[in-house]
Design a protein around this motif. Structure first.
Motif, short mmCIF file in Angstrom:
data_model
loop_
_atom_site.label_atom_id
_atom_site.label_comp_id
_atom_site.label_asym_id
_atom_site.label_seq_id
_atom_site.Cartn_x
_atom_site.Cartn_y
_atom_site.Cartn_z
N ASP A 111 -1.57 14.68 83.96
CA ASP A 111 -2.50 14.29 82.89
C ASP A 111 -2.04 14.97 81.61
OD1 ASP A 111 -3.93 13.03 84.84
OD2 ASP A 111 -5.59 14.46 84.87
N TYR A 112 -1.93 14.22 80.53
CA TYR A 112 -1.48 14.84 79.28
C TYR A 112 -2.14 14.18 78.08
CZ TYR A 112 1.91 10.93 79.12
OH TYR A 112 2.50 9.69 79.10
N THR A 113 -2.15 14.92 76.97
CA THR A 113 -2.76 14.46 75.73
C THR A 113 -1.74 14.54 74.61
OG1 THR A 113 -4.92 15.26 76.46
CG2 THR A 113 -4.64 14.82 74.10
N VAL A 114 -1.61 13.45 73.88
CA VAL A 114 -0.64 13.35 72.78
C VAL A 114 -1.39 13.15 71.47
CG1 VAL A 114 1.30 12.06 71.83
CG2 VAL A 114 1.11 12.36 74.30
N VAL A 115 -1.01 13.90 70.45
CA VAL A 115 -1.60 13.73 69.13
C VAL A 115 -1.07 12.45 68.50
CG1 VAL A 115 -1.76 14.67 66.79
CG2 VAL A 115 -1.95 16.19 68.77
N GLY A 155 -5.85 21.33 100.48
CA GLY A 155 -6.44 21.75 99.23
C GLY A 155 -6.03 20.87 98.07
N SER A 156 -6.48 21.23 96.90
CA SER A 156 -6.15 20.54 95.65
C SER A 156 -5.57 21.56 94.68
CB SER A 156 -7.38 19.88 95.04
OG SER A 156 -7.94 18.93 95.91
N ARG A 157 -4.65 21.11 93.84
CA ARG A 157 -4.05 21.98 92.85
C ARG A 157 -4.10 21.32 91.48
NH1 ARG A 157 -4.70 25.07 96.26
NH2 ARG A 157 -3.30 26.70 97.08
N ASN A 158 -4.28 22.17 90.45
CA ASN A 158 -4.29 21.73 89.07
C ASN A 158 -3.62 22.82 88.24
OD1 ASN A 158 -4.94 21.07 86.36
ND2 ASN A 158 -6.84 20.07 86.98
N TYR A 159 -2.38 22.59 87.82
CA TYR A 159 -1.61 23.58 87.06
C TYR A 159 -1.55 23.18 85.60
CZ TYR A 159 0.29 24.26 91.81
OH TYR A 159 0.45 24.44 93.15
N ASP A 160 -1.76 24.13 84.72
CA ASP A 160 -1.56 23.92 83.30
C ASP A 160 -0.05 24.00 83.01
OD1 ASP A 160 -1.42 23.90 80.53
OD2 ASP A 160 -2.95 25.44 80.25
N THR A 192 8.82 28.37 89.00
CA THR A 192 7.97 28.16 90.18
C THR A 192 6.50 28.17 89.78
OG1 THR A 192 9.59 29.18 91.67
CG2 THR A 192 7.31 29.07 92.44
N LEU A 193 5.80 27.12 90.13
CA LEU A 193 4.36 27.06 89.92
C LEU A 193 3.61 27.68 91.10
CD1 LEU A 193 4.00 23.46 88.45
CD2 LEU A 193 3.95 25.61 87.20
N GLU A 194 4.13 27.43 92.32
CA GLU A 194 3.50 28.01 93.50
C GLU A 194 4.44 27.91 94.69
OE1 GLU A 194 -0.68 27.85 96.10
OE2 GLU A 194 -0.45 26.65 94.28
N ASN A 195 4.40 28.95 95.52
CA ASN A 195 5.11 28.96 96.79
C ASN A 195 4.07 28.82 97.90
OD1 ASN A 195 6.70 29.37 99.02
ND2 ASN A 195 7.45 31.38 98.43
N SER A 202 -1.17 19.11 75.47
CA SER A 202 -1.66 19.71 76.71
C SER A 202 -1.22 18.83 77.87
CB SER A 202 -3.19 19.86 76.70
OG SER A 202 -3.80 18.58 76.67
N ALA A 203 -1.04 19.44 79.04
CA ALA A 203 -0.63 18.69 80.23
C ALA A 203 -1.01 19.48 81.47
CB ALA A 203 0.87 18.41 80.21
N ASN A 204 -1.39 18.75 82.51
CA ASN A 204 -1.74 19.36 83.79
C ASN A 204 -1.09 18.59 84.93
OD1 ASN A 204 -4.16 20.05 81.89
ND2 ASN A 204 -4.30 21.51 83.57
N LEU A 205 -0.55 19.32 85.88
CA LEU A 205 0.01 18.75 87.10
C LEU A 205 -1.03 18.89 88.21
CD1 LEU A 205 2.42 17.59 88.76
CD2 LEU A 205 3.07 19.97 89.21
N ILE A 206 -1.37 17.76 88.85
CA ILE A 206 -2.47 17.71 89.81
C ILE A 206 -2.00 17.03 91.09
CG2 ILE A 206 -4.83 16.88 90.19
CD1 ILE A 206 -5.05 16.66 87.10
N PHE A 207 -2.40 17.57 92.24
CA PHE A 207 -2.14 16.88 93.51
C PHE A 207 -3.05 17.43 94.60
CE2 PHE A 207 1.14 20.26 93.21
CZ PHE A 207 0.87 20.99 94.36
N ASP A 208 -3.20 16.63 95.67
CA ASP A 208 -3.86 17.06 96.90
C ASP A 208 -2.79 17.27 97.97
OD1 ASP A 208 -6.32 16.88 95.70
OD2 ASP A 208 -6.91 15.02 96.71
N TRP A 209 -2.89 18.36 98.72
CA TRP A 209 -1.88 18.71 99.71
C TRP A 209 -2.51 19.06 101.05
CZ3 TRP A 209 -1.96 23.50 102.12
CH2 TRP A 209 -2.82 24.44 101.55
N ARG A 210 -1.66 19.03 102.08
CA ARG A 210 -2.09 19.52 103.39
C ARG A 210 -0.87 19.89 104.23
NH1 ARG A 210 -2.34 16.09 108.07
NH2 ARG A 210 -1.55 13.97 107.69
N THR A 211 -1.08 20.76 105.19
CA THR A 211 -0.05 21.09 106.18
C THR A 211 -0.54 20.64 107.55
OG1 THR A 211 -0.98 23.32 106.50
CG2 THR A 211 0.78 23.08 104.87
N THR A 212 0.40 20.46 108.46
CA THR A 212 0.05 20.02 109.81
C THR A 212 0.03 21.19 110.78
OG1 THR A 212 2.37 19.33 110.00
CG2 THR A 212 0.75 17.61 109.54
#
Length: 222
Positions: free
Chosen positions: A186-190, A147-152, A134-137, A101-111
């Motif tokens: 964030d990821y998990t390895v067996v 905002g914050s994003r968390n993608y699987d 593409t995860l998001e445009n 499993s793995a998740n991509l996480i970040f906090d973003w903002r525009t000006t």
């Protein structure tokens, strides 16, 4: 590491074995960049990225200038001034071999100058950048947003998983910027390669068979 214990009771002529096992078969890890240092080599997670950020920016300047750079305030900043159309981008690779499993996480903002036509795309690759999903445009935004994003991204785990942030359209006007405070996978390895050892902890009584034989089993991952 994980451990287990068990007991063996010897009843002639049969042998009964009871084993109780408790342990975790997986290990959690992260790769991360907090952008606290104005460099493309930051490693702020429990594990390191495979390499540095790779920049595509016609304005040049590396991590401290151009259209893709890290600010003195500790943010990643993307723009395309003055609307060059060159799609400035930043890419980084992580080794997610064996991840379940793995998740991509970040906090973003525009000006404040951002308008609805401006566009930044977040993309993921499981083949070293040969193809992208593409995860998001980030578009249709007006002014200052955050905002914050968390993608699987479990479906994209590989030895050469890459993440890319790319200016897709415009972002060339006054105070039009897209920024990240941090980015993390964030990821998990067996765990694999378990060693199992058994040691006897008391001496059996060959006459009084009601006395149990006690053993300790230890399992370790290498």
């Amino acid at each position: 590491m994980s451990a287990c214990s068990g007991h063996v009771w010897r009843y002639l002529p049969a042998v009964l074995l009871f084993v109780s096992f408790v342990g975790s078969p997986a290990d959690a890890a992260t790769v991360r960049d907090d952008f606290e240092t104005r460099a493309y080599s930051n490693n702020d997670g429990t594990n390191n990225w495979t390499g540095d950020w790779t920049e595509i920016d016609g304005q040049g300047g590396g991590a401290t200038g151009g259209n893709v750079w890290i600010t003195t305030g500790g943010e990643l900043r993307l723009e395309d001034r003055p609307n060059t159309g060159g799609q400035p981008s930043l890419t980084r690779e992580a080794d997610l071999t064996g991840a379940v499993s793995a998740n991509l996480i970040f906090d973003w903002r525009t000006t404040s100058g951002v308008d609805a036509s401006d566009s930044v795309i977040v993309e993921i690759s499981s083949n070293g950048g040969s193809s992208w999903t593409t995860l998001e445009n980030f578009t249709n935004l007006t002014g200052a947003n955050s905002g914050s994003r968390n993608y699987d991204i479990s479906a994209f785990t590989a030895a050469n998983t890459q993440v890319r942030l790319r200016v897709n359209n415009l972002y060339g006007g006054g105070n039009e910027t897209f920024r990240l405070e941090f980015i993390e996978i964030d990821y998990t390895v067996v765990l694999t390669g378990t060693d199992l050892s058994i040691s006897q902890t008391d001496t059996p009584d060959p006459v009084n068979v009601v006395n149990p034989l006690s053993y300790t089993l230890t399992a370790g991952n290498n």
